[in-house]
Design an enzyme around this catalytic site. Structure first.
Site: not given
Length: 423
Positions: A97-98, A101-102, A105, A224
């Site tokens: 899905l996406g 970074g590390f 999904v 965030d």
């Protein structure tokens, strides 16, 4: 990667993971927040009050969550790595899905009652977030995610179903949000433009989630807040996700907590970046930035914009108090289909949120109240222009060409790379 707190807390020890990261001394903040042990027995979790064993699959679902939210006894399913491989077809690329970074999904399917793996299209859809490689920072954020989302139940916070920690990998399993992130809808090439009423609905939903975190017995600072962390279901109901950087708010009459600077440059409040002092109203600044993105259709930061316009706040804030200038920076994809009076009031909210002194920023409760009043403002059909559409200015034309670009996330005093656009 969320506010009332009872006497219990979700606590995860490093010893529960199959492979441990390098050992380190527990910080004072971690000692204050507390991390006890989740039972390593598969599919079970212990209630921290009395160590009573609870069936995770039967209790992880939240039924009839009140609009005001609630604190729940944390009961999450502990998935095995094999179960997650079955759920995602061994993390097949077409299930992704996406990523960022590390983290990656993946979409999976589980049984509605047992949360066991099922065939695609059977049971309920879930999103499985995989963090790799294993690192102390990843573990810290993973633990925070379980701690906060495992305890909160609110219509505008994404639901955490369970977790897994095996083979130096960390996993979190969430409810699936069909329409992905707000960021994708605002900036992705080819995305269908969001109508004014949908944008306001999303802003109100996000404000409700943030207000819930701020207004309970022990306030939580989200830390965030950005468009990629606002997820949308099939009906455009917005929910906050990624609680890996969340912190408990100040106690004992203190105005702030002091912590290392983390988050995403462009959304982080100036006082936090400068001093490491984190206020509850530091979140309000981030909310103002996202609301400005929703009005303009422009990213908070974009190096491809002309010099002087890279930072959206610095460039656009002067236009928020002038009707003519505000109209020029409004997202051209709205096609002038919005009540100008509502846009003016929304601009006033943004200006208040972006005050340099956190004491001068409104509370999320006040922001929510004002946004609901803005939402009640209807467009006057007599004043609605039926002439040719307003042409976007040069900056907006350039921005539309870059809507597909990944967000700019600067590393700043330990700031991590971008997280996935979904979850």
């Amino acid at each position: 990667m969320g506010n009332c707190f009872g006497s219990t807390s979700v606590n995860i020890s490093q010893s529960q993971c199959t492979s441990k990261p390098p050992s380190r001394e527990e910080t004072d903040e971690e000692k204050r927040n507390g991390f006890e042990g989740i039972s390593p027995e598969k599919g079970k979790i212990y209630n921290n009050n009395n160590n009573t064993q609870v069936d995770a699959a039967a209790t992880a679902r939240t039924a009839d969550v009140p609009s005001s939210g609630k604190v729940v006894t944390p009961n999450l399913k502990m998935f095995t790595l094999q179960e997650l491989k079955q759920t995602t077809k061994n993390f097949r690329p077409n299930r992704m899905l996406g990523e960022g970074g590390f983290e990656q999904v993946f979409k999976g399917w589980v049984d509605e009652k047992t949360y066991g793996p099922t065939k695609a299209g059977t049971g309920i859809a879930v999103a499985v977030k995989k963090s790799n490689p294993y690192s102390p920072q990843e573990l810290e954020e993973w633990r925070a995610e379980v701690k906060f989302l495992g305890k909160f139940s609110h219509p505008n916070l994404v639901k955490l179903i369970g977790y897994c920690c095996e083979d130096k990998q960390l996993f979190l399993v969430y409810e699936y949000m069909a329409k992905g992130s707000l960021e994708n809808h605002l900036f992705r090439r080819g995305a269908e433009p969001l109508a004014w009423n949908i944008r306001l609905k999303i802003a109100i939903d996000a404000a409700k989630g943030l207000n819930f975190l701020h207004s309970s017995e022990k306030s939580v600072i989200y830390r965030d807040f950005k468009a990629s962390n606002i997820l949308l279901d099939g009906a455009y109901n917005a929910k906050l996700s990624n609680f890996g950087l969340a912190k408990f708010g100040p106690i004992n009459g203190n105005s702030h907590i002091t912590t290392r600077v983390m988050g995403t440059y462009g959304y982080a409040a100036p006082e936090y970046i400068a001093t490491g002092h984190l206020y509850v109203k530091s979140d309000v600044y981030g909310f103002g930035v996202v609301l400005l993105e929703m009005l303009t259709g422009l990213r908070a930061l974009d190096q491809d914009r002309p010099t002087g316009e890279v930072n959206l706040v610095e460039w656009a804030v002067a236009s928020l108090e002038n009707k003519k200038r505000l109209k020029k920076i409004m997202d051209p994809r709205l096609n002038n289909k919005y009540p100008m009076e509502a846009a003016i009031q929304a601009a006033k909210i943004i200006k208040q949120c972006l005050q340099s002194d956190p004491k001068n920023r409104p509370s999320m409760d006040k922001i929510l109240e004002t946004l609901e009043q803005v939402n009640a403002i209807q467009e006057n059909p007599k004043k609605k222009s039926c002439s040719t559409k307003t042409k976007p200015n040069n900056t907006q034309k350039q921005q539309q060409d870059h809507h597909h670009r990944s967000p700019l996330h600067y590393k700043h005093n330990g700031t991590r790379e971008a997280r996935p656009g979904h979850y």
